[in-house]
Design an enzyme around this catalytic site. Sequence first.
Site, mmCIF file in Angstrom:
data_model
loop_
_atom_site.group_PDB
_atom_site.id
_atom_site.type_symbol
_atom_site.label_atom_id
_atom_site.label_comp_id
_atom_site.label_asym_id
_atom_site.label_seq_id
_atom_site.Cartn_x
_atom_site.Cartn_y
_atom_site.Cartn_z
ATOM 1 N N ASN A 42 0.842 -1.195 0.000
ATOM 2 C CA ASN A 42 0.000 0.000 0.000
ATOM 3 C C ASN A 42 0.880 1.248 0.000
ATOM 4 O O ASN A 42 1.993 1.248 0.541
ATOM 5 C CB ASN A 42 -0.974 0.003 1.179
ATOM 6 C CG ASN A 42 -0.315 -0.119 2.533
ATOM 7 O OD1 ASN A 42 0.760 -0.687 2.680
ATOM 8 N ND2 ASN A 42 -0.953 0.429 3.549
ATOM 9 N N GLU A 44 0.253 5.444 0.599
ATOM 10 C CA GLU A 44 -0.748 6.447 0.994
ATOM 11 C C GLU A 44 -0.385 7.830 0.455
ATOM 12 O O GLU A 44 0.689 8.042 -0.116
ATOM 13 C CB GLU A 44 -0.873 6.442 2.514
ATOM 14 C CG GLU A 44 -1.290 5.051 3.011
ATOM 15 C CD GLU A 44 -1.478 4.955 4.517
ATOM 16 O OE1 GLU A 44 -1.002 5.850 5.257
ATOM 17 O OE2 GLU A 44 -2.110 3.975 4.943
ATOM 18 N N CYS A 53 -4.188 0.458 -2.340
ATOM 19 C CA CYS A 53 -3.997 -0.742 -1.515
ATOM 20 C C CYS A 53 -2.937 -1.653 -2.124
ATOM 21 O O CYS A 53 -2.684 -1.628 -3.343
ATOM 22 C CB CYS A 53 -5.295 -1.531 -1.419
ATOM 23 S SG CYS A 53 -6.586 -0.748 -0.458
ATOM 24 N N GLU A 55 -3.075 -4.827 -2.705
ATOM 25 C CA GLU A 55 -3.598 -5.775 -3.697
ATOM 26 C C GLU A 55 -3.679 -5.136 -5.077
ATOM 27 O O GLU A 55 -3.316 -5.749 -6.089
ATOM 28 C CB GLU A 55 -5.008 -6.247 -3.299
ATOM 29 C CG GLU A 55 -5.054 -7.001 -1.984
ATOM 30 C CD GLU A 55 -5.286 -6.097 -0.786
ATOM 31 O OE1 GLU A 55 -4.758 -4.962 -0.747
ATOM 32 O OE2 GLU A 55 -6.000 -6.530 0.124
ATOM 33 N N CYS A 86 -10.043 -5.269 0.921
ATOM 34 C CA CYS A 86 -11.185 -4.351 1.072
ATOM 35 C C CYS A 86 -12.158 -4.553 -0.094
ATOM 36 O O CYS A 86 -11.848 -5.243 -1.078
ATOM 37 C CB CYS A 86 -10.695 -2.912 1.143
ATOM 38 S SG CYS A 86 -10.212 -2.208 -0.458
ATOM 39 N N CYS A 89 -10.845 -3.564 -3.582
ATOM 40 C CA CYS A 89 -9.872 -4.537 -4.112
ATOM 41 C C CYS A 89 -10.555 -5.830 -4.517
ATOM 42 O O CYS A 89 -10.132 -6.489 -5.473
ATOM 43 C CB CYS A 89 -8.769 -4.798 -3.095
ATOM 44 S SG CYS A 89 -7.633 -3.399 -2.960
HETATM 45 N N1 THU Z 1 -5.131 -1.504 2.843
HETATM 46 C C1 THU Z 1 -4.599 -2.348 1.916
HETATM 47 O O1 THU Z 1 -3.505 -2.102 1.386
HETATM 48 N N2 THU Z 1 -5.310 -3.452 1.584
HETATM 49 C C2 THU Z 1 -6.495 -3.808 2.129
HETATM 50 O O2 THU Z 1 -7.137 -4.744 1.690
HETATM 51 C C3 THU Z 1 -7.012 -3.056 3.274
HETATM 52 C C4 THU Z 1 -6.420 -1.706 3.464
HETATM 53 C C5 THU Z 1 -4.370 -0.321 3.230
HETATM 54 C C6 THU Z 1 -4.970 0.978 2.799
HETATM 55 C C7 THU Z 1 -4.390 1.928 3.833
HETATM 56 O O3 THU Z 1 -3.108 2.349 3.396
HETATM 57 C C8 THU Z 1 -4.228 1.078 5.073
HETATM 58 O O4 THU Z 1 -4.279 -0.275 4.638
HETATM 59 C C9 THU Z 1 -5.302 1.297 6.134
HETATM 60 O O5 THU Z 1 -6.563 1.196 5.584
#
Ligand code: THU
Length: 127
Positions: A42, A44, A53, A55, A86, A89
């Site tokens: 991930n 941000e 994310c 994935e 999530c 994804c």
């Molecule tokens: N996140 C992911 O990378 N994958 C997921 O399936 C759930 C959430 C990340 C997004 C964000 O940077 C952090 O986790 C918190 O939500």
Amino acid sequence: MDYQILMEKAKFAATNSYSPYSHFPVGACVLGNSGNYYYGCNFENSSFGLTICAERNAIGNAIANGEKEILAVAIYSPKMQDCLPCGACRQVISEFSSNEGIDIITEVDGNLKTRNFNELLPGRFKL
Ligand code: THU
């Protein structure tokens, strides 16, 4: 299928996570139809909605390398057992998943857990 390598690569990717806002690192690794592995983490943004994310990063990497179909996805966060994708994804995984569903791999108490994707997104929208 032994998904240990897939999970190891997801764990490595998590170490490269850029998550200064959530402090929630995630790594993912995709097994492409060719047999190659593609990982992502991930990353941000100070404009929070732009976060990508792990994935989707991993899947983008697979597609950029010519994959058309994905066979499995491993997901890992050092902050959560059984870290599942999530909703957004799940829809992106759906795009490259067979109708029979692919394997989704997580880790629980140090052991791999495998689910069929269709369990995570039943009745999915697909053109
Ligand atoms: N996140 C992911 O990378 N994958 C997921 O399936 C759930 C959430 C990340 C997004 C964000 O940077 C952090 O986790 C918190 O939500």
